[in-house]
Design a protein around this motif. Structure first.
Motif, PDB file in Angstrom:
ATOM      1  N   VAL A 186       0.770  -0.589  -0.040  1.00  0.00           N
ATOM      2  CA  VAL A 186       0.398  -0.219   0.189  1.00  0.00           C
ATOM      3  C   VAL A 186       0.805   1.228  -0.310  1.00  0.00           C
ATOM      4  N   ALA A 187       2.212   1.198   1.293  1.00  0.00           N
ATOM      5  CA  ALA A 187       3.098   1.967   1.216  1.00  0.00           C
ATOM      6  C   ALA A 187       3.440   2.614  -0.559  1.00  0.00           C
ATOM      7  N   MET A 188       4.097   1.500  -1.261  1.00  0.00           N
ATOM      8  CA  MET A 188       4.420   1.708  -2.532  1.00  0.00           C
ATOM      9  C   MET A 188       3.225   1.944  -3.961  1.00  0.00           C
ATOM     10  N   PHE A 189       2.324   2.267  -3.338  1.00  0.00           N
ATOM     11  CA  PHE A 189       1.647   3.177  -4.151  1.00  0.00           C
ATOM     12  C   PHE A 189       0.857   4.045  -4.058  1.00  0.00           C
ATOM     13  N   VAL A 190       1.015   4.659  -2.857  1.00  0.00           N
ATOM     14  CA  VAL A 190       0.255   6.507  -1.932  1.00  0.00           C
ATOM     15  C   VAL A 190       1.929   6.995  -2.983  1.00  0.00           C
ATOM     16  N   PRO A 191       1.645   7.859  -3.357  1.00  0.00           N
ATOM     17  CA  PRO A 191       2.296   8.690  -4.188  1.00  0.00           C
ATOM     18  C   PRO A 191       3.833   9.597  -3.016  1.00  0.00           C
ATOM     19  N   GLY A 192       4.561   9.472  -2.989  1.00  0.00           N
ATOM     20  CA  GLY A 192       5.559  10.464  -2.726  1.00  0.00           C
ATOM     21  C   GLY A 192       7.178   9.676  -2.185  1.00  0.00           C
ATOM     22  N   LEU A 193       7.801  10.717  -2.171  1.00  0.00           N
ATOM     23  CA  LEU A 193       8.929   9.648  -1.877  1.00  0.00           C
ATOM     24  C   LEU A 193       9.580   9.291  -0.553  1.00  0.00           C
ATOM     25  N   VAL A 194       9.029   9.704   0.552  1.00  0.00           N
ATOM     26  CA  VAL A 194       9.070   8.717   2.323  1.00  0.00           C
ATOM     27  C   VAL A 194       8.151   7.569   1.794  1.00  0.00           C
ATOM     28  N   THR A 195       6.619   8.134   1.631  1.00  0.00           N
ATOM     29  CA  THR A 195       5.800   6.677   1.355  1.00  0.00           C
ATOM     30  C   THR A 195       6.953   5.599   0.190  1.00  0.00           C
ATOM     31  N   THR A 196       7.595   5.534  -0.501  1.00  0.00           N
ATOM     32  CA  THR A 196       8.486   4.620  -1.341  1.00  0.00           C
ATOM     33  C   THR A 196       9.165   4.112  -0.315  1.00  0.00           C
ATOM     34  N   VAL A 197      10.205   4.734   0.081  1.00  0.00           N
ATOM     35  CA  VAL A 197      10.853   4.362   1.560  1.00  0.00           C
ATOM     36  C   VAL A 197      10.190   3.650   2.224  1.00  0.00           C
ATOM     37  N   ILE A 198       8.683   4.068   2.853  1.00  0.00           N
ATOM     38  CA  ILE A 198       9.169   3.087   4.089  1.00  0.00           C
ATOM     39  C   ILE A 198       8.119   1.834   3.071  1.00  0.00           C
ATOM     40  N   GLY A 199       7.914   1.833   1.819  1.00  0.00           N
ATOM     41  CA  GLY A 199       6.960   0.673   0.880  1.00  0.00           C
ATOM     42  C   GLY A 199       8.149   0.126   0.946  1.00  0.00           C
ATOM     43  N   LEU A 200       8.923   0.190   0.571  1.00  0.00           N
ATOM     44  CA  LEU A 200      10.688  -0.503  -0.104  1.00  0.00           C
ATOM     45  C   LEU A 200      11.054  -0.901   1.693  1.00  0.00           C
ATOM     46  N   LEU A 201      10.976  -0.377   2.798  1.00  0.00           N
ATOM     47  CA  LEU A 201      11.498  -1.285   3.923  1.00  0.00           C
ATOM     48  C   LEU A 201      10.584  -2.481   4.013  1.00  0.00           C
ATOM     49  N   LEU A 202       8.751  -1.695   3.837  1.00  0.00           N
ATOM     50  CA  LEU A 202       8.802  -2.801   4.649  1.00  0.00           C
ATOM     51  C   LEU A 202       8.236  -4.088   3.171  1.00  0.00           C
ATOM     52  N   LEU A 203       8.927  -4.125   2.064  1.00  0.00           N
ATOM     53  CA  LEU A 203       9.031  -5.233   1.755  1.00  0.00           C
ATOM     54  C   LEU A 203      10.415  -6.240   1.251  1.00  0.00           C
ATOM     55  N   ILE A 204      11.053  -5.886   1.777  1.00  0.00           N
ATOM     56  CA  ILE A 204      12.738  -6.292   2.053  1.00  0.00           C
ATOM     57  C   ILE A 204      12.457  -7.315   3.360  1.00  0.00           C
ATOM     58  N   PRO A 205      12.932  -8.276   2.584  1.00  0.00           N
ATOM     59  CA  PRO A 205      13.006  -8.807   3.716  1.00  0.00           C
ATOM     60  C   PRO A 205      13.204  -8.962   4.968  1.00  0.00           C
ATOM     61  N   PRO A 206      14.405  -8.956   5.424  1.00  0.00           N
ATOM     62  CA  PRO A 206      15.202  -8.311   6.107  1.00  0.00           C
ATOM     63  C   PRO A 206      14.267  -7.498   7.536  1.00  0.00           C
ATOM     64  N   THR A 207      13.793  -6.066   6.788  1.00  0.00           N
ATOM     65  CA  THR A 207      12.906  -5.205   7.480  1.00  0.00           C
ATOM     66  C   THR A 207      11.682  -6.343   7.592  1.00  0.00           C
ATOM     67  N   ARG A 208      11.030  -7.332   7.466  1.00  0.00           N
ATOM     68  CA  ARG A 208      10.608  -8.094   7.515  1.00  0.00           C
ATOM     69  C   ARG A 208       9.929  -8.931   8.599  1.00  0.00           C
TER      70      ARG A 208
END
Length: 178
Positions: free
Chosen positions: A79-101
């Motif tokens: 969801v964060a990946m599809f919300v426009p913005g730089l901060v939400t993109t970074v949050i989305g990328l962090l939540l999508l990578i396995p080590p962060t999860r």
């Protein structure tokens, strides 16, 4: 809700202005597009991985709590990946990578157990009750049917097990006793 939206807009605009002034407008646009492309690839690959872990948890090969926590973190990242913005993109990328999860999974499980005690109670009740027994056939005539009472329904012999009433604070049934 309006205040949360205004806060989101202020944070995103401040991040865009800060990054744009540091690296330039063109590189900021490249960062936004590149983050979106990487995010869409991660959503596809990690989505398969999360679904596989949910399937293995449903077969009992893996912890169901960990699989559901991974699924929740993956959903939030998607969801964060599809919300426009730089901060939400970074949050989305962090939540999508396995080590962060993997790092956030215990926190999600703790929050679910703390804020949703019904979930913990429901998962405890989902364990099957196994009753050991055997089928005995002591009829002398060897007929395949149970004896009938005056031409009506079959007579079943057995023992009645009384169940206690509902335990009100937790909503669970107590185990039956003889």
């Amino acid at each position: 809700m309006l205040a949360l939206f205004v806060l989101y807009v202020v944070v995103e605009v401040a991040a865009l202005v800060a990054v744009g002034s540091a690296v330039g407008v063109l590189w900021t646009v490249v960062l936004l597009i590149g983050g979106s492309l990487i995010g869409s690839l991660l959503v596809r690959s990690q989505g398969r991985r999360v679904l596989d872990s949910l399937r293995s948890a449903s077969r009992g090969e893996r912890s169901a709590g960990g699989a559901v926590a991974d699924g929740a973190l993956f959903a939030a990242g998607s969801v964060a990946m599809f919300v426009p913005g730089l901060v939400t993109t970074v949050i989305g990328l962090l939540l999508l990578i396995p080590p962060t999860r993997w790092l956030l999974r215990p926190a999600v499980m703790w929050a679910a157990a703390r804020w949703l005690p019904q979930v913990a109670t429901a998962t405890r009740r989902m364990r099957p009750t196994v009753i050991d027994g055997e089928i005995l056939d002591d009829r002398a005539d060897g007929s395949d049917r149970a004896p009938k009472a005056s031409g009506s329904a079959a007579i079943l012999e057995g023992q009645v097990i009384e169940a206690d009433t509902v335990d009100r604070p937790t909503g669970d049934f107590r185990k039956p006793h003889r």
